[in-house]
Every structure is written in structure tokens, then in C-alpha cells.
Design a protein around this motif. Structure first.
Motif, PDB file in Angstrom:
ATOM      1  N   GLU A   4      37.931  42.915  50.836  1.00 51.48           N
ATOM      2  CA  GLU A   4      39.434  43.546  50.519  1.00 51.48           C
ATOM      3  C   GLU A   4      40.126  42.515  49.444  1.00 51.48           C
ATOM      4  OE1 GLU A   4      39.632  39.957  53.965  1.00 51.48           O
ATOM      5  OE2 GLU A   4      38.443  41.776  53.467  1.00 51.48           O
ATOM      6  N   ALA A  47      45.551  38.158  50.432  1.00 53.75           N
ATOM      7  CA  ALA A  47      44.431  38.357  51.399  1.00 53.75           C
ATOM      8  C   ALA A  47      43.415  37.172  51.025  1.00 53.75           C
ATOM      9  CB  ALA A  47      43.808  39.575  50.875  1.00 53.75           C
ATOM     10  N   CYS A  98      41.728  44.201  56.193  1.00 52.77           N
ATOM     11  CA  CYS A  98      42.601  43.107  56.368  1.00 52.77           C
ATOM     12  C   CYS A  98      42.968  42.917  57.839  1.00 52.77           C
ATOM     13  CB  CYS A  98      43.967  43.033  55.579  1.00 52.77           C
ATOM     14  SG  CYS A  98      43.852  42.770  53.825  1.00 52.77           S
TER      15      CYS A  98
END
Length: 100
Positions: A4, A47, A98
Motif C-alpha cells: 500500500e 501508511a 490498508c
């Protein structure tokens, strides 16, 4: 590797490339693409913090962001429209990853 982070980085760089634009592109569209690009790079950093923790996030983020940038440049050199077009789908996939 955290996919991600790489996908957010690729989508951000693709938007920054779209924001450079050509002379035929309207200025508000270029500005919007630049803003989305920086926001997606920020999402990539967030992230990375979530995935790697606060101490390992910065080096991991820089490494993954570098790989994403190199991949974008290699694709841009051959297929310009294909490299920047799917940024919305890439962002959606990164958001789903995520949540996992």
C-alpha cells in the motif's frame, strides 16, 4: 514490502506528473493534480508509519517511494498515458490494502 505504501507513492507521483501537464491542459486541472499528488504521498507516509512503526517508517518509506518513482519513470518513458491514467484504481487498491 508494504504494497500500500508503494501504491500510494506511485499514485502520488503519477498525479505530480499529470500536474506538470502540457500547454493544452487547463491550469486548475494541473493544480488539482498537484494537490492530489502531494496528498497521496502524505498518505503513503502515514501508511508507512502504520505498517512499520515510527522508528523504521522513514527509511522504509524513502526506499519504497524510490522504487515507486523508478517504476513510474520507466513506464512513463515508454507509455505516457498508461502510466498516469489508473491512479484512481491504484489508490482504491491501496486503501483496501490498508484496511487488511
Amino acid at each position: 514490502m508494504s504494497l500500500e505504501v508503494a501504491l500510494f507513492g506511485y499514485a502520488g507521483f503519477a498525479n505530480l506528473a499529470r500536474g506538470r501537464g502540457r500547454s493544452g491542459t487547463a491550469r486548475p486541472d494541473r493544480l488539482r493534480a498537484r494537490i492530489f499528488g502531494w496528498l497521496l504521498i502524505l498518505c503513503s507516509f502515514l501508511a508507512a508509519i502504520h505498517r512499520f512503526g515510527p522508528y523504521q517508517a522513514v527509511p522504509a518509506w524513502l526506499a519504497i517511494l524510490s522504487v515507486s518513482g523508478v517504476i513510474l519513470v520507466l513506464i512513463l518513458s515508454r507509455w505516457q498515458a498508461i502510466a498516469t491514467a489508473p491512479w484512481i484504481a491504484i489508490t482504491a487498491i491501496a486503501l483496501l490494502l490498508c484496511l487488511l
